[in-house]
Scaffold this active site. Structure first.
Site, short mmCIF file in Angstrom:
data_model
loop_
_atom_site.label_atom_id
_atom_site.label_comp_id
_atom_site.label_asym_id
_atom_site.label_seq_id
_atom_site.Cartn_x
_atom_site.Cartn_y
_atom_site.Cartn_z
N ASN A 67 -52.70 -26.22 -26.43
CA ASN A 67 -51.62 -27.36 -26.53
C ASN A 67 -50.30 -26.46 -26.67
O ASN A 67 -49.24 -27.14 -26.40
CB ASN A 67 -51.72 -27.80 -27.88
CG ASN A 67 -53.21 -28.44 -28.31
OD1 ASN A 67 -53.69 -28.53 -29.37
ND2 ASN A 67 -53.75 -29.02 -27.11
N LEU A 68 -49.88 -25.36 -27.01
CA LEU A 68 -48.81 -24.64 -27.17
C LEU A 68 -48.03 -24.57 -26.21
O LEU A 68 -46.63 -24.33 -26.11
CB LEU A 68 -49.11 -23.20 -27.69
CG LEU A 68 -49.87 -23.02 -29.16
CD1 LEU A 68 -49.89 -22.00 -29.82
CD2 LEU A 68 -49.03 -24.18 -30.25
N GLN A 69 -48.48 -24.97 -24.88
CA GLN A 69 -47.61 -24.70 -23.44
C GLN A 69 -46.85 -25.99 -23.64
O GLN A 69 -45.70 -25.81 -22.93
CB GLN A 69 -48.82 -24.69 -22.36
CG GLN A 69 -47.78 -25.20 -21.26
CD GLN A 69 -48.48 -26.34 -20.57
OE1 GLN A 69 -48.86 -27.47 -21.53
NE2 GLN A 69 -48.34 -26.93 -19.25
N CYS A 186 -55.55 -33.82 -19.59
CA CYS A 186 -54.76 -32.58 -19.14
C CYS A 186 -55.53 -31.60 -18.83
O CYS A 186 -55.38 -30.64 -18.26
CB CYS A 186 -53.78 -32.38 -20.42
SG CYS A 186 -52.38 -33.62 -20.59
#
Length: 249
Positions: A67-69, A186
């Protein structure tokens, strides 16, 4: 507003379209945000920094390293925690004026019928059609403005659905619930990291305009972004008389 708030929100106060009265409206407002992921991240950060007094965020998922992207409201320190609680902690560290309620659950019809009537604006930052249709139906039932966004790959879209406006269409006018819509994840298709920032920022801007009562909202207009060519397109659409959700209203 006290002196600290006048300083914090001075750049809003300087705007004729907002001023002290508009900022006070924001401080007295309640926003319901469905989803604390890619779109929810900029939405929550901007609503929180702008001083929306109460924010309820609903998300059943936990923070994952992947998720951190793009989900900039989270960090390495919150991997494994619920997204709703991670986002609430981040807003608390950003602005003590804002009271955040974090709900770690799915936004089903029963929950939405409880939460939507309490909100001044609803922002749909979810990633699937079932939730989008449930949120839209609840907003139509309770007469609340909805700011909805979506993003996948390099393509994004955003619009405002406001059943309070005469003749304004709802989400189902554009995407009928009975039509076949394929959800794209995603995890399989990917998403360009800044795309969710761009769409989520537009969502936040539309919500703040609605709360302050300034400008012209995106009601009846679908704004679409092709980020690979950085090209915005706009399509106008109207309420459908035969709409399954709002057509009879």
């Amino acid at each position: 507003m006290n002196d600290d708030q006048l300083l914090r929100y001075s750049r809003h106060v300087l705007l004729d379209e907002i001023g002290i009265e508009g900022q006070q409206r924001l401080l007295a407002s309640h926003a319901l945000v469905i989803g604390a992921g890619g779109l929810g991240s900029p939405v929550l950060l901007y609503l929180g920094s702008a001083g929306v007094g109460r924010i309820t965020v609903v998300d059943p998922d936990t923070v994952d390293t992947t998720n951190l992207q793009r989900q900039i409201v989270h960090s390495l320190a919150t991997v494994g925690l619920s997204k709703a609680e991670s986002a609430a902690a981040r807003i608390a560290s950003l602005n003590p004026d804002v009271a955040v309620r974090a709900l770690v659950q799915r936004a089903d019809a029963a929950l939405l019928d409880e939460l939507v009537p309490q909100a001044d604006v609803v922002l749909d930052c979810s990633d699937n059609f079932a939730t989008r249709h449930a949120v839209n139906a609840a907003c139509v039932r309770h007469g609340k403005p909805l700011v909805s966004g979506a993003a996948i790959g390099f393509d994004g879209q955003v619009s405002v659905y406001d059943s309070r406006r005469a003749g304004a269409p709802c989400y189902a006018c554009l995407f009928p619930p009975s039509a076949a819509h394929q959800d794209v994840a995603c995890a399989t298709m990917g998403v360009f990291a800044p795309l969710v920032g761009l769409i989520g920022s537009v969502q936040a801007a539309e919500a703040l305009k609605l709360l302050v009562g300034t400008g012209e909202p995106l009601a009846g207009r679908l704004l679409m972004l092709d980020a690979s060519h950085m090209r915005w397109d706009e399509v106008a659409f109207a309420r459908q008389p035969g709409c399954e959700v709002c057509g009879g209203r």
